[in-house]
Design a protein around this motif. Structure first.
Motif, mmCIF file in Angstrom:
data_model
loop_
_atom_site.group_PDB
_atom_site.id
_atom_site.type_symbol
_atom_site.label_atom_id
_atom_site.label_comp_id
_atom_site.label_asym_id
_atom_site.label_seq_id
_atom_site.Cartn_x
_atom_site.Cartn_y
_atom_site.Cartn_z
ATOM 1 N N PRO A 255 79.667 121.263 -62.315
ATOM 2 C CA PRO A 255 80.168 121.031 -60.976
ATOM 3 C C PRO A 255 80.771 122.423 -60.196
ATOM 4 O O PRO A 255 80.984 122.402 -59.195
ATOM 5 C CB PRO A 255 81.278 120.037 -61.263
ATOM 6 C CG PRO A 255 81.693 120.484 -62.759
ATOM 7 C CD PRO A 255 80.436 120.752 -63.585
ATOM 8 N N ALA B 133 76.911 113.537 -56.100
ATOM 9 C CA ALA B 133 76.254 114.410 -57.315
ATOM 10 C C ALA B 133 74.964 114.306 -57.437
ATOM 11 O O ALA B 133 74.279 113.300 -56.774
ATOM 12 C CB ALA B 133 76.807 113.952 -58.591
ATOM 13 N N ILE C 111 73.539 117.795 -63.941
ATOM 14 C CA ILE C 111 74.377 117.411 -63.029
ATOM 15 C C ILE C 111 75.026 118.335 -62.274
ATOM 16 O O ILE C 111 75.905 119.334 -62.844
ATOM 17 C CB ILE C 111 75.532 116.279 -63.778
ATOM 18 C CG1 ILE C 111 75.058 115.372 -64.417
ATOM 19 C CG2 ILE C 111 76.381 115.566 -62.420
ATOM 20 C CD1 ILE C 111 75.957 114.373 -65.523
ATOM 21 N N SER C 112 74.861 118.144 -60.979
ATOM 22 C CA SER C 112 75.818 118.999 -60.148
ATOM 23 C C SER C 112 76.284 118.185 -58.922
ATOM 24 O O SER C 112 75.858 117.214 -58.496
ATOM 25 C CB SER C 112 75.061 120.227 -59.495
ATOM 26 O OG SER C 112 75.775 121.164 -58.776
ATOM 27 N N THR C 113 77.536 118.592 -58.546
ATOM 28 C CA THR C 113 78.179 117.956 -57.569
ATOM 29 C C THR C 113 78.818 118.670 -56.178
ATOM 30 O O THR C 113 78.811 119.844 -56.493
ATOM 31 C CB THR C 113 79.348 117.085 -58.227
ATOM 32 O OG1 THR C 113 79.996 116.325 -56.962
ATOM 33 C CG2 THR C 113 80.417 118.078 -58.674
ATOM 34 N N ASP D 234 76.833 119.280 -67.476
ATOM 35 C CA ASP D 234 77.560 119.221 -66.297
ATOM 36 C C ASP D 234 77.938 120.292 -65.797
ATOM 37 O O ASP D 234 78.396 121.141 -66.321
ATOM 38 C CB ASP D 234 78.618 118.220 -67.011
ATOM 39 C CG ASP D 234 79.673 117.808 -65.484
ATOM 40 O OD1 ASP D 234 79.112 117.642 -64.447
ATOM 41 O OD2 ASP D 234 80.536 116.962 -66.051
ATOM 42 N N ALA E 193 80.039 112.745 -59.944
ATOM 43 C CA ALA E 193 79.467 112.833 -61.104
ATOM 44 C C ALA E 193 79.878 112.069 -62.084
ATOM 45 O O ALA E 193 79.321 111.908 -63.081
ATOM 46 C CB ALA E 193 80.057 114.360 -61.343
#
Length: 181
Positions: free
Chosen positions: A114, A151, A137-139, A112, A10
């Motif tokens: 996560p 990510a 965004i994902s991780t 973001d 990420a």
């Protein structure tokens, strides 16, 4: 599938989005207490961080809209589910209000996300509410194991995707491969 990019973590995704979506001197709007990795990347890349006040539900939409008119930001950074470091999860109504501001002001949000797999019944991401304005965004590193630096970034605009890939390739060649040992 054409909107999805796999990245080496990420932090690399955030840095590449900053490079792709902004230029030196641009403003990035975020909450007063925000992910330190964003602050470090923005500072290192010559972008200015301006904070937008929050309440118990997160960033205040009316103040975001005012800041958009005042600063014409390159992007807005949000971490609405189990926010780092406060652990606040933004309710659905606030997410909808921020999505409306993004559409009205024609701003790009970097969402973001996560920790969504760790949250109990999180609301839908802002990306689902304003898909043309949100880079999501994902991780796996936060949910599975910290060593898994992978990510996933959803980039809605083909031109922004191309700029993102160029920026990412300037400092990272590929995501860490999975091995069987």
């Amino acid at each position: 599938a054409q909107q999805l990019v796999v990245c080496p973590g990420a932090q690399a995704a955030i840095a590449a989005l900053i490079l792709a979506l902004t230029k030196p001197g641009d403003v990035i709007l975020t909450e007063p207490v925000s992910y330190p990795g964003l602050l470090a990347a923005a500072t290192q890349l010559g972008r200015r961080i301006v904070t937008v006040q929050t309440d118990e539900h997160g960033m205040q939409p009316e103040l975001l809209e005012k800041a958009c008119h005042q600063y014409q930001p390159g992007l807005v950074y949000l971490n609405p589910t189990l926010q780092n470091p406060t652990t606040l999860t933004m309710p659905l109504q606030r997410r909808k209000a921020l999505a409306r501001v993004a559409r009205r002001c024609n701003i790009r949000i970097v969402e973001d996300d996560p920790y969504w797999l760790l949250a109990d019944a999180p609301p839908p991401p802002i990306a689902a509410l304003a898909p043309d304005h949100v880079h999501y965004i994902s991780t796996l590193s936060k949910c599975l194991t910290p060593g898994l630096r992978v990510a996933f970034v959803r980039i809605p605009d083909p031109l922004a995707r191309e700029r993102f890939l160029i920026a990412l390739r300037s400092f990272a060649l590929m995501a860490a491969p999975l091995t069987d040992r």
